[in-house]
Scaffold this motif. Structure first.
Motif, PDB file in Angstrom:
ATOM      1  N   THR A  50      57.275  42.039  57.638  1.00 18.99           N
ATOM      2  CA  THR A  50      58.664  41.681  57.918  1.00 18.99           C
ATOM      3  C   THR A  50      58.747  40.231  58.373  1.00 18.99           C
ATOM      4  N   HIS A  51      57.834  39.834  59.247  1.00 22.50           N
ATOM      5  CA  HIS A  51      57.802  38.440  59.706  1.00 22.50           C
ATOM      6  C   HIS A  51      57.504  37.486  58.545  1.00 22.50           C
ATOM      7  N   ALA A  52      56.577  37.897  57.655  1.00 26.17           N
ATOM      8  CA  ALA A  52      56.238  37.038  56.516  1.00 26.17           C
ATOM      9  C   ALA A  52      57.446  36.838  55.606  1.00 26.17           C
ATOM     10  N   ARG A  53      58.195  37.909  55.373  1.00 23.22           N
ATOM     11  CA  ARG A  53      59.411  37.780  54.542  1.00 23.22           C
ATOM     12  C   ARG A  53      60.420  36.843  55.199  1.00 23.22           C
ATOM     13  N   GLU A  54      60.606  37.016  56.503  1.00 20.38           N
ATOM     14  CA  GLU A  54      61.570  36.177  57.207  1.00 20.38           C
ATOM     15  C   GLU A  54      61.172  34.706  57.147  1.00 20.38           C
ATOM     16  N   ALA A  55      59.863  34.460  57.095  1.00 21.88           N
ATOM     17  CA  ALA A  55      59.377  33.081  57.018  1.00 21.88           C
ATOM     18  C   ALA A  55      59.351  32.556  55.584  1.00 21.88           C
ATOM     19  N   GLY A  56      59.695  33.413  54.614  1.00 24.10           N
ATOM     20  CA  GLY A  56      59.651  33.010  53.207  1.00 24.10           C
ATOM     21  C   GLY A  56      58.244  32.826  52.693  1.00 24.10           C
ATOM     22  N   LEU A  57      57.295  33.617  53.244  1.00 27.88           N
ATOM     23  CA  LEU A  57      55.892  33.434  52.904  1.00 27.88           C
ATOM     24  C   LEU A  57      55.231  34.699  52.355  1.00 27.88           C
ATOM     25  N   MET A  58      56.001  35.687  51.954  1.00 21.78           N
ATOM     26  CA  MET A  58      55.406  36.866  51.367  1.00 21.78           C
ATOM     27  C   MET A  58      54.803  36.528  50.002  1.00 21.78           C
ATOM     28  N   THR A  59      53.547  36.863  49.828  1.00 22.60           N
ATOM     29  CA  THR A  59      52.800  36.610  48.588  1.00 22.60           C
ATOM     30  C   THR A  59      52.939  35.143  48.172  1.00 22.60           C
ATOM     31  N   PRO A  60      52.496  34.224  49.009  1.00 22.25           N
ATOM     32  CA  PRO A  60      52.780  32.797  48.779  1.00 22.25           C
ATOM     33  C   PRO A  60      52.089  32.223  47.549  1.00 22.25           C
ATOM     34  N   HIS A  61      51.049  32.885  47.032  1.00 22.97           N
ATOM     35  CA  HIS A  61      50.323  32.352  45.880  1.00 22.97           C
ATOM     36  C   HIS A  61      50.980  32.719  44.551  1.00 22.97           C
ATOM     37  N   ILE A  62      52.061  33.524  44.600  1.00 23.17           N
ATOM     38  CA  ILE A  62      52.810  33.861  43.383  1.00 23.17           C
ATOM     39  C   ILE A  62      54.239  33.367  43.564  1.00 23.17           C
ATOM     40  N   LEU A  63      54.717  32.579  42.616  1.00 25.61           N
ATOM     41  CA  LEU A  63      56.027  31.951  42.721  1.00 25.61           C
ATOM     42  C   LEU A  63      57.145  32.947  42.414  1.00 25.61           C
ATOM     43  N   THR A  64      58.350  32.585  42.770  1.00 23.28           N
ATOM     44  CA  THR A  64      59.478  33.501  42.593  1.00 23.28           C
ATOM     45  C   THR A  64      59.744  33.813  41.126  1.00 23.28           C
ATOM     46  N   ASP A  65      59.335  32.916  40.205  1.00 23.65           N
ATOM     47  CA  ASP A  65      59.520  33.191  38.776  1.00 23.65           C
ATOM     48  C   ASP A  65      58.378  34.009  38.190  1.00 23.65           C
ATOM     49  N   GLY A  66      57.440  34.446  39.043  1.00 25.71           N
ATOM     50  CA  GLY A  66      56.326  35.263  38.586  1.00 25.71           C
ATOM     51  C   GLY A  66      55.079  34.489  38.239  1.00 25.71           C
ATOM     52  N   ASN A  67      55.186  33.172  38.144  1.00 27.16           N
ATOM     53  CA  ASN A  67      54.011  32.365  37.841  1.00 27.16           C
ATOM     54  C   ASN A  67      53.069  32.305  39.047  1.00 27.16           C
ATOM     55  N   HIS A  68      51.781  32.249  38.740  1.00 27.89           N
ATOM     56  CA  HIS A  68      50.727  32.233  39.747  1.00 27.89           C
ATOM     57  C   HIS A  68      50.330  30.788  40.023  1.00 27.89           C
ATOM     58  N   LEU A  69      50.036  30.470  41.275  1.00 30.15           N
ATOM     59  CA  LEU A  69      49.459  29.158  41.566  1.00 30.15           C
ATOM     60  C   LEU A  69      48.159  28.997  40.800  1.00 30.15           C
ATOM     61  N   SER A  70      47.793  27.761  40.505  1.00 31.54           N
ATOM     62  CA  SER A  70      46.474  27.534  39.920  1.00 31.54           C
ATOM     63  C   SER A  70      45.405  27.992  40.906  1.00 31.54           C
ATOM     64  N   GLN A  71      44.193  28.159  40.417  1.00 28.93           N
ATOM     65  CA  GLN A  71      43.127  28.620  41.303  1.00 28.93           C
ATOM     66  C   GLN A  71      42.817  27.598  42.398  1.00 28.93           C
ATOM     67  N   ARG A  72      42.895  26.326  42.087  1.00 27.20           N
ATOM     68  CA  ARG A  72      42.671  25.301  43.118  1.00 27.20           C
ATOM     69  C   ARG A  72      43.754  25.373  44.190  1.00 27.20           C
ATOM     70  N   GLU A  73      45.003  25.546  43.758  1.00 29.34           N
ATOM     71  CA  GLU A  73      46.094  25.659  44.720  1.00 29.34           C
ATOM     72  C   GLU A  73      45.980  26.941  45.535  1.00 29.34           C
ATOM     73  N   THR A  74      45.593  28.019  44.852  1.00 30.16           N
ATOM     74  CA  THR A  74      45.401  29.291  45.549  1.00 30.16           C
ATOM     75  C   THR A  74      44.327  29.160  46.615  1.00 30.16           C
ATOM     76  N   ALA A  75      43.260  28.418  46.311  1.00 32.89           N
ATOM     77  CA  ALA A  75      42.174  28.227  47.277  1.00 32.89           C
ATOM     78  C   ALA A  75      42.703  27.610  48.564  1.00 32.89           C
ATOM     79  N   ILE A  76      43.558  26.626  48.440  1.00 30.96           N
ATOM     80  CA  ILE A  76      44.099  25.934  49.611  1.00 30.96           C
ATOM     81  C   ILE A  76      44.939  26.888  50.456  1.00 30.96           C
ATOM     82  N   VAL A  77      45.773  27.694  49.793  1.00 29.50           N
ATOM     83  CA  VAL A  77      46.677  28.597  50.503  1.00 29.50           C
ATOM     84  C   VAL A  77      45.917  29.771  51.109  1.00 29.50           C
TER      85      VAL A  77
END
Length: 395
Positions: A50-77
């Protein structure tokens, strides 16, 4: 899901938000009584999400359009999410869900994605991956070709029978990916959970305790699955497993790298404040050098995960690179966690800090997603194949 990404600088900004969220909101949950030997309770998971949703950070490695971050970007997150062992659970970047979401995004058709993937991405459901089988029955483990769970076509359904072991998170999961052998080879099926044909025999007491639902032994008895819930094609299950496992190994490296950064922070603070023999512990070479070695191991782990992520981003299968990375990083991080315990002495083996739990979790990491020895064996076979291929043909 594809890996279009957002760019490295934007990924760093996102990771900063994730780090702040984990430090300020999730770390206080580490003393919550609802966190037990088999992971945080469903109620506790719900509170954190619930806190993650309120912060806008639920599943941060997948974008709202369904696209996935690159693996390098995912590593950082994912490194930032791992600063608390509870961070990946709260943010929906934890195993097995993170790997299962990646697989479904690559293989499932649009109908299956809408039914099974969407609830996972939204953090409304958890999942389980049914591959490993009991060692006592010589079932699939490090050698998945030994799989004994069977599936047979019956009209518009497949009927599955077998037993699975060390199935993470099955208690409380709503989505299952079940692997079984048909006459054509390995198959994968998507199933709704719970199902009366999938019975949890027991939840195993293990060294780790961060994953909701723990790790279970499961009996599958005449499970009927509609044919259109097969993932991909019959006989191609092992190929799909590799699509999942290469990035999943990398994700483990990322998450536990964050945890060991945290352990290093705690051990560093302890060594600077604790006095012994007239000076702070950090001024004793035996302690200061351990912190220095940790710094080296952490940086090397970061570099090799970034290298592996870049390889996967190029579209390469990444099996060799992920094996190398998994061995190097899991063993380096274990050294880091072990030194942190040693530096802190009695406090290090107590539950007064999170360090002892990180030590236990990282010890399990050397086995999960393939023991170091299996990856070394696979790499040695490749070395032999490459050498043989490079030899001149016989006259």
């Amino acid at each position: 899901m594809s890996g279009h990404g957002i760019g490295i600088e934007e990924a760093r900004k996102l990771a900063q938000r994730v780090e702040h969220f984990v430090r300020e909101t999730i770390i206080p949950y580490e003393t919550d009584a609802r966190w037990g030997a088999h992971g945080p309770s469903e109620e506790m998971v719900g509170d954190m999400r619930t806190h993650a949703r309120e912060a806008g950070l639920m599943t941060p490695h997948i974008l709202t359009d369904g696209n996935h971050l690159s693996q390098r970007e995912t590593a950082i997150v994912l490194r930032a999410s791992g600063l608390s062992p509870l961070g990946p659970v709260a943010l929906n970047t934890a195993a097995p869900d993170e790997g299962n979401m990646f697989l479904l995004g690559k293989i499932a058709n649009s109908e299956l994605q809408a039914r099974f993937l969407r609830p996972l991405v939204e953090g409304r459901a958890r999942s389980a991956f049914f591959m490993t089988e009991p060692a006592s029955e010589n079932g699939a483990g490090s050698d998945p070709s030994m799989m004994m769970t069977s599936c047979a076509r019956d009209g518009n359904h497949w009927v599955i029978n077998g037993r699975k072991a060390f199935i993470t998170g099955v208690e409380g999961a709503q989505v299952g990916i079940v692997m079984a052998q048909s006459g054509e080879g390995a198959c994968m099926f998507l199933v709704d959970l719970p199902d009366p044909a999938i019975r949890v025999e027991r939840v195993i007491d293990t060294i780790d305790e961060t994953m909701p639902g723990g790790h279970a032994v499961v009996a599958i008895e005449n499970l009927r699955v509609p044919a259109d819930q097969m993932l991909g094609n019959s006989g191609e299950g092992f190929k799909y497993a590799q699509i999942r496992l290469a990035p999943a190994r990398l994700s483990h490296c990322m998450r536990w790298h964050g945890a060991c950064l945290r352990a290093q922070e705690i051990a560093t603070a302890y060594a600077n404040r604790r006095l012994a023999f007239g000076k702070p512990l950090v001024d004793h070479e035996g302690v200061g050098f351990m912190l220095a070695d940790n710094l080296i191991d952490l940086k090397q782990a970061e570099l090799i995960t970034d290298w592996c992520a870049h390889t996967l981003d190029t579209g390469a299968p990444g099996t060799t690179e992920s094996s190398m990375t998994k061995v190097a990083v899991s063993e380096a991080l274990f050294r880091v966690a072990d030194r942190c315990v040693q530096i802190m002495g009695g406090t290090g083996v107590s539950r007064d800090t999170i360090v002892e739990l990180i030590f236990r979790e990282v010890r399990a990491f050397r086995i999960y997603d393939g023991p170091s020895e299996v990856h070394r064996w696979s790499l040695a076979k490749k070395i032999k194949r490459d050498w043989q291929a490079a030899q001149p043909a016989a006259a």
